[in-house]
Design a protein around this motif. Sequence first.
Motif, PDB file in Angstrom:
ATOM      1  N   PRO A 102      46.643  28.158  43.711  1.00  0.00           N
ATOM      2  CA  PRO A 102      46.243  29.623  43.971  1.00  0.00           C
ATOM      3  C   PRO A 102      46.802  30.310  45.190  1.00  0.00           C
ATOM      4  N   ASN A 103      47.698  29.570  45.673  1.00  0.00           N
ATOM      5  CA  ASN A 103      48.774  30.495  46.725  1.00  0.00           C
ATOM      6  C   ASN A 103      49.990  31.106  45.982  1.00  0.00           C
ATOM      7  N   GLY A 104      50.205  30.973  44.581  1.00  0.00           N
ATOM      8  CA  GLY A 104      51.556  31.159  43.971  1.00  0.00           C
ATOM      9  C   GLY A 104      51.403  32.664  43.775  1.00  0.00           C
ATOM     10  N   PRO A 105      52.391  33.255  43.013  1.00  0.00           N
ATOM     11  CA  PRO A 105      52.647  34.617  42.883  1.00  0.00           C
ATOM     12  C   PRO A 105      51.571  35.342  41.992  1.00  0.00           C
ATOM     13  N   GLN A 106      50.812  34.442  41.160  1.00  0.00           N
ATOM     14  CA  GLN A 106      49.778  35.135  40.355  1.00  0.00           C
ATOM     15  C   GLN A 106      48.451  34.613  41.099  1.00  0.00           C
ATOM     16  N   ALA A 107      48.484  34.663  42.363  1.00  0.00           N
ATOM     17  CA  ALA A 107      47.243  34.220  42.934  1.00  0.00           C
ATOM     18  C   ALA A 107      45.988  35.024  42.745  1.00  0.00           C
ATOM     19  N   PRO A 108      44.763  34.556  42.756  1.00  0.00           N
ATOM     20  CA  PRO A 108      43.537  35.095  42.554  1.00  0.00           C
ATOM     21  C   PRO A 108      43.323  35.858  43.853  1.00  0.00           C
ATOM     22  N   ASP A 109      42.231  36.625  43.858  1.00  0.00           N
ATOM     23  CA  ASP A 109      41.739  37.413  45.032  1.00  0.00           C
ATOM     24  C   ASP A 109      40.792  36.434  45.717  1.00  0.00           C
ATOM     25  N   ILE A 110      41.188  35.579  46.480  1.00  0.00           N
ATOM     26  CA  ILE A 110      40.506  34.635  47.388  1.00  0.00           C
ATOM     27  C   ILE A 110      40.869  34.385  48.503  1.00  0.00           C
ATOM     28  N   VAL A 111      39.967  33.952  49.609  1.00  0.00           N
ATOM     29  CA  VAL A 111      40.259  33.707  50.813  1.00  0.00           C
ATOM     30  C   VAL A 111      41.474  32.529  50.849  1.00  0.00           C
ATOM     31  N   PRO A 112      42.688  32.771  51.272  1.00  0.00           N
ATOM     32  CA  PRO A 112      43.708  31.975  51.572  1.00  0.00           C
ATOM     33  C   PRO A 112      43.561  30.698  52.427  1.00  0.00           C
TER      34      PRO A 112
END
Length: 150
Positions: A22-32
Amino acid sequence: MSDDALAEFADVVMRIAREIDPNGPQAPDIVPLTGTEALVMRWVHHNPGASPSAVAKATALQRSNCSVALRSLVAKGMIERQTAPDDARAVRLLPTPLADESVRKLHAFWVDRLRSALEGDDAGVEAAAALLARVEGGLRRGHDATTSPH
């Protein structure tokens, strides 16, 4: 099973993990979250009401590292600390609505990535998930055996 086959199995798992990170280039809009925060958040989300010491033990983190992650997750609005109703000295950890929403978005991201990768052919997914859960359980038991005092 050969050593080469097991090594390839582990390598494929790692490559898949990179693709759905989820921290990759296509990451969703979430709390990192950092890796440690994600590990702690996953445990608290699956075990709401757990104590900080239970989380540290379950995640095999040193208490100090777990405490740092918990403080950060509280600051990010992902975890709430509550006093246990039956013991004012005890603390329970609960995911917040923000955490629930982030997990929902993360799961949707994973579903989209995997459905696309499988191109509509999901045959064997349940069996693969069961196999991976069995591997995880075995690894956890192996870790617990090496960290328990005898």
